[in-house]
Design a protein around this motif. Structure first.
Motif, PDB file in Angstrom:
ATOM      1  N   THR A 139      73.139  10.699   0.891  1.00 16.51           N
ATOM      2  CA  THR A 139      72.102  11.733   0.883  1.00 16.51           C
ATOM      3  C   THR A 139      70.984  11.332   1.844  1.00 16.51           C
ATOM      4  O   THR A 139      70.478  10.217   1.769  1.00 16.51           O
ATOM      5  CB  THR A 139      71.493  11.852  -0.528  1.00 16.51           C
ATOM      6  OG1 THR A 139      72.565  11.977  -1.457  1.00 16.51           O
ATOM      7  CG2 THR A 139      70.575  13.052  -0.631  1.00 16.51           C
ATOM      8  N   PRO A 140      70.592  12.241   2.745  1.00 15.86           N
ATOM      9  CA  PRO A 140      69.477  11.899   3.637  1.00 15.86           C
ATOM     10  C   PRO A 140      68.197  11.703   2.833  1.00 15.86           C
ATOM     11  O   PRO A 140      68.042  12.260   1.750  1.00 15.86           O
ATOM     12  CB  PRO A 140      69.346  13.135   4.538  1.00 15.86           C
ATOM     13  CG  PRO A 140      70.539  13.982   4.283  1.00 15.86           C
ATOM     14  CD  PRO A 140      71.103  13.590   2.959  1.00 15.86           C
ATOM     15  N   GLU A 192      65.503  16.093   4.375  1.00 14.96           N
ATOM     16  CA  GLU A 192      66.418  17.045   4.977  1.00 14.96           C
ATOM     17  C   GLU A 192      65.751  18.422   5.041  1.00 14.96           C
ATOM     18  O   GLU A 192      65.123  18.851   4.078  1.00 14.96           O
ATOM     19  CB  GLU A 192      67.670  17.124   4.092  1.00 14.96           C
ATOM     20  CG  GLU A 192      68.799  17.900   4.704  1.00 14.96           C
ATOM     21  CD  GLU A 192      70.002  17.943   3.768  1.00 14.96           C
ATOM     22  OE1 GLU A 192      69.857  17.699   2.552  1.00 14.96           O
ATOM     23  OE2 GLU A 192      71.097  18.251   4.274  1.00 14.96           O
ATOM     24  N   VAL A 207      66.704  22.425   6.038  1.00 15.68           N
ATOM     25  CA  VAL A 207      67.827  23.324   6.300  1.00 15.68           C
ATOM     26  C   VAL A 207      67.291  24.699   6.659  1.00 15.68           C
ATOM     27  O   VAL A 207      66.608  25.337   5.857  1.00 15.68           O
ATOM     28  CB  VAL A 207      68.752  23.436   5.059  1.00 15.68           C
ATOM     29  CG1 VAL A 207      69.954  24.326   5.367  1.00 15.68           C
ATOM     30  CG2 VAL A 207      69.203  22.059   4.597  1.00 15.68           C
ATOM     31  N   SER A 227      67.338  22.697  11.442  1.00 12.97           N
ATOM     32  CA  SER A 227      67.934  21.853  10.405  1.00 12.97           C
ATOM     33  C   SER A 227      67.935  20.416  10.909  1.00 12.97           C
ATOM     34  O   SER A 227      68.335  20.164  12.045  1.00 12.97           O
ATOM     35  CB  SER A 227      69.372  22.292  10.108  1.00 12.97           C
ATOM     36  OG  SER A 227      69.362  23.600   9.569  1.00 12.97           O
ATOM     37  N   ALA A 252      68.075  16.022   9.481  1.00 12.41           N
ATOM     38  CA  ALA A 252      68.210  15.069   8.381  1.00 12.41           C
ATOM     39  C   ALA A 252      67.762  13.701   8.860  1.00 12.41           C
ATOM     40  O   ALA A 252      68.153  13.254   9.929  1.00 12.41           O
ATOM     41  CB  ALA A 252      69.661  15.013   7.917  1.00 12.41           C
ATOM     42  N   ARG A 298      67.897   9.802   7.893  1.00 13.00           N
ATOM     43  CA  ARG A 298      68.634   8.906   7.008  1.00 13.00           C
ATOM     44  C   ARG A 298      67.778   7.693   6.633  1.00 13.00           C
ATOM     45  O   ARG A 298      66.758   7.423   7.263  1.00 13.00           O
ATOM     46  CB  ARG A 298      69.913   8.456   7.710  1.00 13.00           C
ATOM     47  CG  ARG A 298      70.821   9.638   8.045  1.00 13.00           C
ATOM     48  CD  ARG A 298      72.161   9.185   8.589  1.00 13.00           C
ATOM     49  NE  ARG A 298      72.089   8.837  10.002  1.00 13.00           N
ATOM     50  CZ  ARG A 298      72.534   9.627  11.002  1.00 13.00           C
ATOM     51  NH1 ARG A 298      73.071  10.798  10.739  1.00 13.00           N
ATOM     52  NH2 ARG A 298      72.448   9.228  12.245  1.00 13.00           N
ATOM     53  N   ARG A 303      64.418  19.100   1.411  1.00 15.51           N
ATOM     54  CA  ARG A 303      64.822  18.226   0.302  1.00 15.51           C
ATOM     55  C   ARG A 303      64.441  16.785   0.583  1.00 15.51           C
ATOM     56  O   ARG A 303      64.577  16.307   1.708  1.00 15.51           O
ATOM     57  CB  ARG A 303      66.338  18.317   0.088  1.00 15.51           C
ATOM     58  CG  ARG A 303      66.765  19.639  -0.540  1.00 15.51           C
ATOM     59  CD  ARG A 303      68.219  19.612  -0.977  1.00 15.51           C
ATOM     60  NE  ARG A 303      69.092  19.891   0.149  1.00 15.51           N
ATOM     61  CZ  ARG A 303      69.532  21.107   0.460  1.00 15.51           C
ATOM     62  NH1 ARG A 303      69.190  22.154  -0.257  1.00 15.51           N
ATOM     63  NH2 ARG A 303      70.324  21.263   1.499  1.00 15.51           N
TER      64      ARG A 303
END
Ligand code: ADP
Ligand code: MG
Length: 252
Positions: free
Chosen positions: A2-3, A6, A8, A24, A26, A28, A62
């Motif tokens: 899971t990043p 994130e 989107v 979008s 992400a 990490r 997120r």
């Protein structure tokens, strides 16, 4: 995996102007990621949405898989999205170490009423943070007399006092001399590597970006036009067109 952070389909319209258009991305764990693009590309608007300062017109955000879209800036910050400001946000009347102690107090959720006694609290921990940013020798100076580059490093220590999962840095080196910029970014890169924090930053000095970012994303007119390693981005014709008007290449 899971990043850490994130986005989107992130979109922000100001009236008819779509400042951020379906972005979008992400970030990490432990990553040092640059978001670049010409003036007006939408970088700050993106950051302001990620920090909760601006509500997205569309899209979701997120943090470690948890939806944080539309949370208030303070809630987002409390969940671990740290930031440094384009305009330095320290208390000039306090000393360097008091500023860090105040941040630690707030992190440990002590009442603000105890601030007058801040100098008794968390001194060792504050000193350790100041050592990390090479400001220990200036611990007892008032912030009002600090050089600009030192204030920026203090700001970094304050941000780290909150033990963020990710740091958002919108032009952290704005207003600094070129050599200071490189120093601040190197320091930031070393610290985040040792603490496992992720960083998403914007920066307009390409030398700084190319020498520090692990991965880059390029925005132009609100849209992501490229993403990849330093080498990928250096050689990307569309990116060269946007930055250099075509015909030229980035210097090696
Ligand atoms: P960058 O940080 O990449 O330079 P910004 O995100 O600041 O770009 O701006 C992107 C676009 O959105 C620009 O055209 C800017 O004029 C516009 N913009 C930014 N903030 C606002 C606002 N609060 N109201 C209207 N337009 C805005
Ligand atoms: Mg900006």
């Amino acid at each position: 995996m899971t990043p850490v952070l994130e986005a989107v389909g992130l979109t922000k319209a100001f009236g008819g102007l779509v400042a951020v258009d379906n972005v979008s991305l992400a970030v990490r764990a432990g990553e040092f990621l640059a978001l670049i693009g010409p003036n007006g590309a939408g970088k700050s608007t993106c950051f302001n949405m990620l920090m909760g300062q601006l509500k997205p017109t569309q899209g979701r955000i997120r943090l470690s898989g948890e939806d944080i879209t539309n949370l208030a800036p303070r809630q987002i910050w409390a969940k671990g999205v740290g930031r440094t400001f384009q305009i330095t946000a320290t208390y000039p009347s306090m000393t360097v170490i008091e500023n860090v102690q105040t941040a630690l107090l707030s992190h440990y959720k002590r009442l603000l009423a105890v601030v007058p006694y801040a100098h008794y609290l968390y001194r060792d921990e504050a000193m350790a943070l100041l050592e990390m940013v090479s400001l220990a020798e200036q611990a007892d100076r008032h912030c009002a007399v600090l050089a600009y580059g030192d204030l920026k490093r203090l700001e970094l220590a304050i941000a780290l006092a909150h033990e963020p999962k990710i740091l958002l840095m919108d032009e952290p080196t704005a207003g600094m001399a070129p050599s200071e910029r490189v120093d601040l970014m190197r320091l930031t890169a070393d610290i985040v590597a040792s603490r496992g924090v992720s960083v998403l930053f914007t920066e307009h000095d390409m030398d700084v970006v190319f020498s520090h970012a692990q991965r880059l994303m390029v925005l132009n007119r609100g849209q992501l036009i490229a993403e990849g390693s330093v080498e990928d981005i250096r050689q990307n014709a569309l990116v060269q067109e946007v930055y250099l008007g075509g015909g030229a290449t980035f210097k090696e």
